[in-house]
Motif scaffolding. Sequence first.
Motif, short mmCIF file in Angstrom:
data_model
loop_
_atom_site.label_atom_id
_atom_site.label_comp_id
_atom_site.label_asym_id
_atom_site.label_seq_id
_atom_site.Cartn_x
_atom_site.Cartn_y
_atom_site.Cartn_z
N CYS A 1 37.46 39.61 6.74
CA CYS A 1 36.41 38.82 7.37
C CYS A 1 35.22 39.70 7.70
O CYS A 1 35.37 40.85 8.12
N GLU A 2 34.05 39.16 7.49
CA GLU A 2 32.81 39.83 7.87
C GLU A 2 31.90 38.84 8.57
O GLU A 2 31.81 37.68 8.15
N VAL A 3 31.24 39.29 9.61
CA VAL A 3 30.23 38.49 10.28
C VAL A 3 28.92 39.26 10.19
O VAL A 3 28.88 40.46 10.47
N ARG A 4 27.88 38.56 9.77
CA ARG A 4 26.58 39.21 9.64
C ARG A 4 25.48 38.34 10.21
O ARG A 4 25.65 37.13 10.36
N ASN A 5 24.39 38.98 10.52
CA ASN A 5 23.21 38.28 11.00
C ASN A 5 22.56 37.61 9.79
O ASN A 5 22.25 38.28 8.80
N LYS A 6 22.37 36.32 9.85
CA LYS A 6 21.85 35.56 8.71
C LYS A 6 20.45 36.02 8.31
O LYS A 6 20.13 36.10 7.13
N MET A 7 19.62 36.35 9.29
CA MET A 7 18.23 36.68 9.00
C MET A 7 18.06 38.13 8.53
O MET A 7 17.33 38.39 7.59
N THR A 8 18.75 39.06 9.18
CA THR A 8 18.57 40.48 8.84
C THR A 8 19.60 40.98 7.84
O THR A 8 19.44 42.06 7.28
N ARG A 9 20.68 40.22 7.65
CA ARG A 9 21.82 40.59 6.79
C ARG A 9 22.58 41.80 7.32
O ARG A 9 23.43 42.35 6.62
N SER A 10 22.31 42.24 8.53
CA SER A 10 23.06 43.37 9.09
C SER A 10 24.46 42.91 9.50
O SER A 10 24.62 41.82 10.06
N THR A 11 25.44 43.73 9.19
CA THR A 11 26.82 43.42 9.53
C THR A 11 27.03 43.59 11.03
O THR A 11 26.65 44.61 11.60
N ILE A 12 27.64 42.60 11.65
CA ILE A 12 27.96 42.66 13.07
C ILE A 12 29.38 43.20 13.24
O ILE A 12 29.63 44.07 14.06
N ILE A 13 30.30 42.68 12.45
CA ILE A 13 31.70 43.11 12.53
C ILE A 13 32.36 42.89 11.18
O ILE A 13 32.02 41.94 10.46
N THR A 14 33.30 43.77 10.86
CA THR A 14 34.16 43.60 9.69
C THR A 14 35.60 43.78 10.15
O THR A 14 35.89 44.72 10.90
N ILE A 15 36.45 42.88 9.72
CA ILE A 15 37.89 43.01 9.99
C ILE A 15 38.56 43.07 8.62
O ILE A 15 38.52 42.10 7.85
N GLU A 16 39.13 44.22 8.32
CA GLU A 16 39.68 44.47 6.99
C GLU A 16 40.92 43.64 6.68
O GLU A 16 41.19 43.34 5.52
N LYS A 17 41.68 43.28 7.71
CA LYS A 17 42.93 42.56 7.44
C LYS A 17 43.23 41.57 8.56
O LYS A 17 43.38 41.95 9.72
N VAL A 18 43.31 40.30 8.18
CA VAL A 18 43.77 39.23 9.07
C VAL A 18 44.91 38.55 8.34
O VAL A 18 44.72 38.06 7.23
N ILE A 19 46.09 38.54 8.95
CA ILE A 19 47.25 37.91 8.31
C ILE A 19 47.52 36.59 9.00
O ILE A 19 47.74 36.53 10.21
N MET A 20 47.48 35.53 8.21
CA MET A 20 47.78 34.18 8.67
C MET A 20 49.12 33.76 8.08
O MET A 20 49.39 34.03 6.91
N VAL A 21 49.95 33.09 8.88
CA VAL A 21 51.28 32.67 8.43
C VAL A 21 51.37 31.15 8.54
O VAL A 21 50.96 30.56 9.54
N THR A 22 51.94 30.54 7.52
CA THR A 22 52.14 29.09 7.52
C THR A 22 53.54 28.79 8.07
O THR A 22 54.49 29.53 7.80
N LEU A 23 53.63 27.73 8.86
CA LEU A 23 54.88 27.41 9.57
C LEU A 23 55.44 26.05 9.15
O LEU A 23 54.69 25.17 8.72
N ASP A 24 56.75 25.91 9.34
CA ASP A 24 57.38 24.61 9.12
C ASP A 24 57.33 23.79 10.42
O ASP A 24 56.75 24.22 11.41
N GLU A 25 57.98 22.64 10.42
CA GLU A 25 57.94 21.75 11.59
C GLU A 25 58.65 22.33 12.82
O GLU A 25 58.44 21.87 13.93
#
Length: 137
Positions: free
Chosen positions: A84-108
């Motif tokens: 994930c990366e978040v950047r300023n739309k107007m300046t294109r400068s990066t605000i934060i980068t997260i190299e790894k986000v792990i999401m897990v899918t679950l059953d009922e």
Amino acid sequence: MRFHTRKWIKPEDLNPNGTLFGGKLLAWIDEECALYSIIQLENSKCVTKYMSEINFQNSAKEGDIVEIGVEVIKFGKTSLTLKCEVRNKMTRSTIITIEKVIMVTLDENGKPKPHGKTKVEFVKDRLKDNKASIPRD
């Protein structure tokens, strides 16, 4: 990387220094990763398992527009690893980068559930496939 969501920085998003509060930004990132994973894995029961180091590179201030980008790094058996990366739309400068986000899918029962996905799919392509299988009169 595709940038799907934009946020307008408002007074309620600021810390005492007058810049974007990091906790608010992390909540937006968590929500964006969850939504992306739910759509990709076609399961509304997705949870955040892990986020790697968080390093704020630039700040944002009131009135700025930031955009949140997500890209798939890897499909696991029950998980989806994102960057994930978040950047300023107007300046294109990066605000934060997260190299790894792990999401897990679950059953009922709230247990990890295999999702059977191996590649990024776009909703527009799924819709085409569904139209092809609908019988015509």
